[in-house]
Design a protein around this motif. Sequence first.
Motif, PDB file in Angstrom:
ATOM      1  N   LEU A  39      33.446  60.798  66.945  1.00 33.79           N
ATOM      2  CA  LEU A  39      34.143  60.320  65.754  1.00 33.79           C
ATOM      3  C   LEU A  39      34.747  58.942  66.002  1.00 33.79           C
ATOM      4  O   LEU A  39      34.635  58.035  65.168  1.00 33.79           O
ATOM      5  CB  LEU A  39      35.247  61.328  65.390  1.00 33.79           C
ATOM      6  CG  LEU A  39      35.782  61.255  63.975  1.00 33.79           C
ATOM      7  CD1 LEU A  39      34.671  61.531  62.975  1.00 33.79           C
ATOM      8  CD2 LEU A  39      36.910  62.266  63.784  1.00 33.79           C
ATOM      9  N   GLN A  40      35.364  58.780  67.198  1.00 35.00           N
ATOM     10  CA  GLN A  40      35.980  57.488  67.536  1.00 35.00           C
ATOM     11  C   GLN A  40      34.945  56.376  67.596  1.00 35.00           C
ATOM     12  O   GLN A  40      35.184  55.264  67.145  1.00 35.00           O
ATOM     13  CB  GLN A  40      36.689  57.586  68.902  1.00 35.00           C
ATOM     14  CG  GLN A  40      38.009  58.326  68.840  1.00 35.00           C
ATOM     15  CD  GLN A  40      38.509  58.676  70.238  1.00 35.00           C
ATOM     16  OE1 GLN A  40      37.819  58.470  71.231  1.00 35.00           O
ATOM     17  NE2 GLN A  40      39.711  59.213  70.305  1.00 35.00           N
ATOM     18  N   LYS A  49      32.287  50.945  62.953  1.00 36.39           N
ATOM     19  CA  LYS A  49      32.510  50.547  61.550  1.00 36.39           C
ATOM     20  C   LYS A  49      33.546  49.436  61.454  1.00 36.39           C
ATOM     21  O   LYS A  49      33.430  48.527  60.636  1.00 36.39           O
ATOM     22  CB  LYS A  49      32.950  51.754  60.719  1.00 36.39           C
ATOM     23  CG  LYS A  49      31.799  52.687  60.381  1.00 36.39           C
ATOM     24  CD  LYS A  49      32.255  53.860  59.523  1.00 36.39           C
ATOM     25  CE  LYS A  49      31.051  54.703  59.109  1.00 36.39           C
ATOM     26  NZ  LYS A  49      31.457  55.993  58.516  1.00 36.39           N
ATOM     27  N   ASP A  50      34.570  49.508  62.317  1.00 38.45           N
ATOM     28  CA  ASP A  50      35.633  48.494  62.279  1.00 38.45           C
ATOM     29  C   ASP A  50      35.166  47.154  62.835  1.00 38.45           C
ATOM     30  O   ASP A  50      35.638  46.106  62.433  1.00 38.45           O
ATOM     31  CB  ASP A  50      36.857  48.963  63.088  1.00 38.45           C
ATOM     32  CG  ASP A  50      37.542  50.145  62.409  1.00 38.45           C
ATOM     33  OD1 ASP A  50      37.267  50.368  61.214  1.00 38.45           O
ATOM     34  OD2 ASP A  50      38.315  50.852  63.080  1.00 38.45           O
ATOM     35  N   GLU A  80      34.000  55.305  64.115  1.00 42.24           N
ATOM     36  CA  GLU A  80      35.074  54.506  63.510  1.00 42.24           C
ATOM     37  C   GLU A  80      35.136  53.110  64.132  1.00 42.24           C
ATOM     38  O   GLU A  80      35.271  52.107  63.450  1.00 42.24           O
ATOM     39  CB  GLU A  80      36.443  55.209  63.669  1.00 42.24           C
ATOM     40  CG  GLU A  80      36.571  56.513  62.884  1.00 42.24           C
ATOM     41  CD  GLU A  80      36.161  56.369  61.417  1.00 42.24           C
ATOM     42  OE1 GLU A  80      36.571  55.386  60.766  1.00 42.24           O
ATOM     43  OE2 GLU A  80      35.410  57.228  60.919  1.00 42.24           O
ATOM     44  N   ASN A  81      35.008  53.072  65.459  1.00 47.12           N
ATOM     45  CA  ASN A  81      35.085  51.813  66.195  1.00 47.12           C
ATOM     46  C   ASN A  81      33.979  50.851  65.751  1.00 47.12           C
ATOM     47  O   ASN A  81      34.222  49.667  65.499  1.00 47.12           O
ATOM     48  CB  ASN A  81      34.965  52.132  67.701  1.00 47.12           C
ATOM     49  CG  ASN A  81      35.152  50.907  68.561  1.00 47.12           C
ATOM     50  OD1 ASN A  81      35.549  49.849  68.075  1.00 47.12           O
ATOM     51  ND2 ASN A  81      34.845  51.022  69.828  1.00 47.12           N
TER      52      ASN A  81
END
Length: 256
Positions: free
Chosen positions: A194-195, A201-202, A198-199
């Motif tokens: 999950l991280q 995508k950021d 997210e990472n």
Amino acid sequence: MGRIIAIANQKGGVGKTTTAINISACLAEKGQKVLAIDMDPQGNMTSGLGVDKDEAEKTIYDMIIGQAGIEEVIQKDVMENLDILPTNIDLSAAEIELIGVENKEFIVQKEVHKIRDRYDFVVIDCPPSLSMLTINAMTTADSVLVPIQCEYYALEGLSQLIHTVELVKERLNPVLEIEGVVFTMYDARTNLSLQVVENVKDNLEQNIYKTIIPRNIRLAEAPSYGMPINKYDPKSAGAESYMRLADEVIHKGEEE
């Protein structure tokens, strides 16, 4: 005119060939006419689509060194709607044979462009390195699809790949774009997966596909039976994910 997508990541073990095999097969199942091109000397895309790489009379190696035209190399209808340009370990010698050859970056492009009109999609599996073979794939392609494994070092090497794509675009193939990033080997049980998502995508200004490919035993087993996942176990989570990804790829072309 067919859309040509190179599937590339110079890191090995990220699900690149799995993605190339299964996206080709799922697009074909959805009624698209597909040509799969195996440019990885390991030949795993070839065998994963049920072709015996050691029995192939002519391979992409023969085409690259000028011993055969594309028509002689294509194996037709390995599955419904799916043709393949097979390869085997011979291709690893191509790099050396091309030393000093003029316009060697465009050898594959020249051949593929002769027949691209017959297909809706051409999917190229690149080797896990930024080699002359990968450059040939990128000069041929309209876009590059990048599989990223959901693990800690996912972003490492990605900037290098994006830089290569930009260089090829600037110097050799002005139409080349990054098709998008697809997450592979996602394990819902770990926070890390999950991280990573997210990472990325950021930190990434790229199109990221909504479909995430899970870590899936059936997906890992399928190649040893010479079958894509939609034929090996069409009800598995892996097959459903790649069918969804194929839909996204088809519709991305329609949006533009």
